[in-house]
Motif scaffolding. Structure first.
Motif, mmCIF file in Angstrom:
data_model
loop_
_atom_site.group_PDB
_atom_site.id
_atom_site.type_symbol
_atom_site.label_atom_id
_atom_site.label_comp_id
_atom_site.label_asym_id
_atom_site.label_seq_id
_atom_site.Cartn_x
_atom_site.Cartn_y
_atom_site.Cartn_z
ATOM 1 N N GLY A 81 -2.311 14.206 -14.045
ATOM 2 C CA GLY A 81 -3.469 13.711 -14.878
ATOM 3 C C GLY A 81 -3.431 12.411 -15.670
ATOM 4 N N GLY A 82 -2.625 11.607 -15.011
ATOM 5 C CA GLY A 82 -2.326 9.922 -15.433
ATOM 6 C C GLY A 82 -3.212 8.931 -14.660
ATOM 7 N N ALA A 83 -4.519 9.649 -14.255
ATOM 8 C CA ALA A 83 -5.377 8.327 -13.557
ATOM 9 C C ALA A 83 -5.869 7.686 -14.561
ATOM 10 C CB ALA A 83 -6.359 9.344 -12.589
ATOM 11 N N GLY A 84 -5.722 7.936 -15.808
ATOM 12 C CA GLY A 84 -6.424 6.994 -16.837
ATOM 13 C C GLY A 84 -5.705 6.087 -17.517
ATOM 14 N N SER A 85 -4.341 5.931 -17.251
ATOM 15 C CA SER A 85 -3.396 5.413 -17.597
ATOM 16 C C SER A 85 -3.478 3.814 -17.207
ATOM 17 C CB SER A 85 -2.019 5.688 -17.454
ATOM 18 O OG SER A 85 -1.631 5.695 -16.004
ATOM 19 N N LYS A 86 -2.852 2.793 -17.994
ATOM 20 C CA LYS A 86 -2.791 1.466 -17.711
ATOM 21 C C LYS A 86 -1.959 1.468 -16.584
ATOM 22 C CE LYS A 86 -3.639 -0.521 -22.423
ATOM 23 N NZ LYS A 86 -2.965 -1.188 -23.544
ATOM 24 N N ARG A 87 -0.750 1.928 -16.296
ATOM 25 C CA ARG A 87 0.029 1.801 -15.065
ATOM 26 C C ARG A 87 -0.709 2.090 -13.988
ATOM 27 N NH1 ARG A 87 4.279 5.471 -12.611
ATOM 28 N NH2 ARG A 87 5.445 4.034 -11.390
ATOM 29 N N PHE A 88 -1.478 3.453 -14.071
ATOM 30 C CA PHE A 88 -2.343 3.634 -13.034
ATOM 31 C C PHE A 88 -3.339 2.504 -12.383
ATOM 32 C CE2 PHE A 88 -6.201 5.550 -10.819
ATOM 33 C CZ PHE A 88 -5.625 6.295 -9.660
ATOM 34 N N ALA A 89 -3.929 1.973 -13.432
ATOM 35 C CA ALA A 89 -4.885 1.027 -13.134
ATOM 36 C C ALA A 89 -4.300 -0.364 -12.425
ATOM 37 C CB ALA A 89 -5.680 0.492 -14.520
ATOM 38 N N PHE A 90 -2.744 -0.631 -13.095
ATOM 39 C CA PHE A 90 -2.125 -1.845 -12.453
ATOM 40 C C PHE A 90 -1.843 -1.432 -11.013
ATOM 41 C CE2 PHE A 90 2.197 -3.359 -11.503
ATOM 42 C CZ PHE A 90 1.658 -4.870 -11.721
ATOM 43 N N LEU A 91 -1.344 -0.469 -10.473
ATOM 44 C CA LEU A 91 -0.851 -0.047 -9.482
ATOM 45 C C LEU A 91 -2.021 0.004 -8.374
ATOM 46 C CD1 LEU A 91 1.944 2.597 -10.009
ATOM 47 C CD2 LEU A 91 1.949 0.107 -9.454
ATOM 48 N N LEU A 92 -3.282 0.647 -8.958
ATOM 49 C CA LEU A 92 -4.340 0.683 -8.113
ATOM 50 C C LEU A 92 -4.791 -0.807 -7.634
ATOM 51 C CD1 LEU A 92 -6.431 2.562 -6.948
ATOM 52 C CD2 LEU A 92 -7.824 2.388 -9.075
ATOM 53 N N ILE B 122 0.916 -1.175 0.029
ATOM 54 C CA ILE B 122 -0.001 -0.147 -0.093
ATOM 55 C C ILE B 122 0.727 1.282 -0.064
ATOM 56 C CG2 ILE B 122 -1.780 1.477 1.421
ATOM 57 C CD1 ILE B 122 -2.852 -1.149 2.346
ATOM 58 N N HIS B 123 1.697 1.460 0.928
ATOM 59 C CA HIS B 123 2.783 2.725 0.922
ATOM 60 C C HIS B 123 3.711 2.419 -0.175
ATOM 61 C CE1 HIS B 123 1.292 2.414 5.533
ATOM 62 N NE2 HIS B 123 0.677 3.148 4.878
ATOM 63 N N ALA B 124 3.952 1.461 -0.622
ATOM 64 C CA ALA B 124 4.886 1.562 -1.868
ATOM 65 C C ALA B 124 4.130 1.862 -3.232
ATOM 66 C CB ALA B 124 5.738 0.313 -2.001
ATOM 67 N N THR B 125 2.899 1.826 -3.153
ATOM 68 C CA THR B 125 2.137 2.132 -4.233
ATOM 69 C C THR B 125 1.653 3.704 -4.119
ATOM 70 O OG1 THR B 125 0.133 0.911 -3.518
ATOM 71 C CG2 THR B 125 1.546 -0.062 -5.119
ATOM 72 N N SER B 126 1.146 4.035 -3.019
ATOM 73 C CA SER B 126 0.725 5.159 -3.032
ATOM 74 C C SER B 126 1.373 6.252 -3.367
ATOM 75 C CB SER B 126 0.349 5.413 -1.455
ATOM 76 O OG SER B 126 -0.720 4.460 -0.856
ATOM 77 N N PRO B 127 2.533 6.558 -3.205
ATOM 78 C CA PRO B 127 3.397 7.799 -3.957
ATOM 79 C C PRO B 127 3.127 7.909 -5.500
ATOM 80 C CG PRO B 127 4.728 6.775 -2.449
ATOM 81 C CD PRO B 127 3.617 5.721 -2.561
ATOM 82 N N PHE B 128 3.310 6.644 -6.028
ATOM 83 C CA PHE B 128 3.232 6.526 -7.513
ATOM 84 C C PHE B 128 1.519 6.950 -7.845
ATOM 85 C CE2 PHE B 128 6.468 3.676 -6.335
ATOM 86 C CZ PHE B 128 7.755 4.113 -7.223
ATOM 87 N N LEU B 129 0.779 6.490 -7.148
ATOM 88 C CA LEU B 129 -0.719 6.768 -7.775
ATOM 89 C C LEU B 129 -1.054 8.111 -7.302
ATOM 90 C CD1 LEU B 129 -2.311 3.712 -6.066
ATOM 91 C CD2 LEU B 129 -2.077 4.159 -8.484
ATOM 92 N N ALA B 130 -0.591 8.677 -6.321
ATOM 93 C CA ALA B 130 -0.597 10.291 -5.899
ATOM 94 C C ALA B 130 0.119 10.883 -7.040
ATOM 95 C CB ALA B 130 -0.097 10.631 -4.770
ATOM 96 N N ASP B 131 1.288 10.699 -7.485
ATOM 97 C CA ASP B 131 1.867 11.510 -8.315
ATOM 98 C C ASP B 131 0.755 11.443 -9.819
ATOM 99 O OD1 ASP B 131 3.775 12.427 -6.962
ATOM 100 O OD2 ASP B 131 5.209 10.832 -7.721
ATOM 101 N N MET B 132 0.502 10.334 -10.189
ATOM 102 C CA MET B 132 -0.223 10.334 -11.569
ATOM 103 C C MET B 132 -1.622 10.935 -11.369
ATOM 104 S SD MET B 132 0.453 6.474 -12.817
ATOM 105 C CE MET B 132 0.571 5.536 -11.234
ATOM 106 N N VAL B 133 -2.163 10.899 -10.253
ATOM 107 C CA VAL B 133 -3.585 11.733 -10.090
ATOM 108 C C VAL B 133 -3.198 13.056 -10.133
ATOM 109 C CG1 VAL B 133 -5.227 12.291 -8.369
ATOM 110 C CG2 VAL B 133 -4.887 9.883 -8.712
ATOM 111 N N ALA B 134 -2.112 13.685 -9.495
ATOM 112 C CA ALA B 134 -1.725 15.273 -9.526
ATOM 113 C C ALA B 134 -1.259 15.324 -11.190
ATOM 114 C CB ALA B 134 -0.353 15.392 -8.665
#
Length: 382
Positions: free
Chosen positions: A51-62, A37-49
């Protein structure tokens, strides 16, 4: 348990004395989940900030992040479970509850103080950034290091443990209903914060992090553990008979949790609220995942051989991992080498961060157990 004194491991739930293989499996997988959870959260937060929340990488990490969301509920469940096993006899003795609670709280809060100083106070003191009011708030809410709120909440639940065990033992039907109502209340608060409108929703969004430091939102998991321990001889075989159904329920709940989180982020909710443990679907997933892992019973030790031994070792060191993994993830993620940052940007990045966050605390825990005096082990790991 040593001479009737509850160890820091027992008191904190990530590590408990005794070798119940189903609980070892749940603890081991849960601590891996916390780290992921804590290893993925920084990457997810960066992608949300960015505009990358629609990417495949975002979906994988989420998906990884949401699949790990059973972990902290599992630790609260284990805390309730082992409170019954370790504390019931003490609660019945004259003055036993007071002695039990003093030991339990000491073994929870002293390591919390130690690592809070290491991760928060010392760095701020060295940079001349100490703010007494801010420090007091952070200490009270468990914001001094990653996951510190767990120890604050568990200390609160510990104070209520004797009453909770008596209530569940004497009125099990009422306790089960209370557990369901508490779970529904927690899920309702998250849903309002993530999707609601109006003043109440805005207030919850502004204070959601502080809400996680209060025992009522987690009490359903703790009480579920108490109920399971009190009736374990009957309930454990039931779980084993229905493990396929639990697997199916968990898969459906995980899919719902993922979709709920994705929609909440798209609608503008913060990642912390959208990805929360307290989503109704996440609560259902946590229940199914915990029950499913417990339903495996003693199979890991019999079938997996050395892998089962590794799981037991991971379970035994899980409290050390919980206390220290956040700082290690931040340190390793902050290495500025371009080649390293390029590797972290791949799908393997969170898993690479997880390796030192697990291995180094285990090594420190083993070193402390073998080489440090008792008072130092107590201060570090209870």
């Amino acid at each position: 348990m040593r001479g009737g004194v509850v160890s820091g491991a027992e008191a904190s739930a990530p590590v408990v004395a005794g070798r119940l293989s189903e609980c070892d499996l749940l603890r081991a997988t849960s601590i891996i989940g916390v780290v992921l959870i804590h290893a993925t959260s920084p990457f997810l937060a960066d992608m949300v900030a960015n505009g990358g929340a629609g990417s495949k990488r975002f979906a994988f990490l989420l998906a990884i992040n949401q699949a790990a969301r059973f972990s902290v509920p599992a630790f609260f469940l284990l805390a309730g479970f082992f409170t019954v096993l370790a504390g019931s006899r003490a609660f019945a003795a004259p003055g036993g509850a007071r002695t039990y609670l003093l030991n339990r709280l000491g073994r929870l809060l002293l390591p919390y103080l130690t690592w809070s100083v290491a991760f928060l106070v010392l760095p701020r003191w060295l940079h001349h950034e100490l703010d007494p009011a801010d420090l007091l708030t952070r200490f009270a809410l468990g914001w001094t290091f990653t996951g510190g709120y767990f120890l604050i909440v568990l200390a609160q639940l510990s104070l209520l443990a004797p009453a909770a065990v008596r209530f569940a033992a004497r009125r099990p039907a009422a306790a089960r209903l209370t557990c369901l109502l508490l779970a529904a209340g927690s899920g309702g608060l998250q849903a309002l914060a993530a999707h609601g409108n109006g003043r109440a929703a805005l207030y919850l969004r502004d204070h959601f992090s502080a809400l996680l430091s209060l025992f009522p939102v987690w009490a359903a998991f703790f009480l579920a553990g108490v109920l399971l321990a009190l009736d374990r001889d009957r309930l454990m075989p039931v779980l084993r008979r229905h493990r396929l159904s639990l697997l199916a329920l968990g898969a459906l709940a995980l899919a719902a949790s993922f979709e709920d989180c994705r929609r909440a982020v798209a609608a503008g909710a913060s990642l912390g609220i959208a990805a929360s443990f307290l989503k109704p679907a996440s609560i259902a997933f946590a229940g199914a995942a915990c029950a499913g892992l417990l339903a495996l019973g003693g199979a890991p030790g019999r079938v997996l051989g050395r892998t089962g031994d590794a799981l037991r070792g991971l379970a035994s060191g899980s409290y050390a991992i919980y206390l220290t993994h956040g700082g290690l993830i931040l340190a390793v993620a902050g290495i500025a080498l371009p080649a390293w940052q390029a590797i972290l940007s791949t799908p393997a990045g969170p898993f690479l961060l997880a390796i030192p966050a697990i291995a180094l605390p285990l090594a420190l825990h083993r070193l402390a157990s073998r080489r440090l005096p008792g008072w130092a082990r107590f201060a570090l790991f209870g």
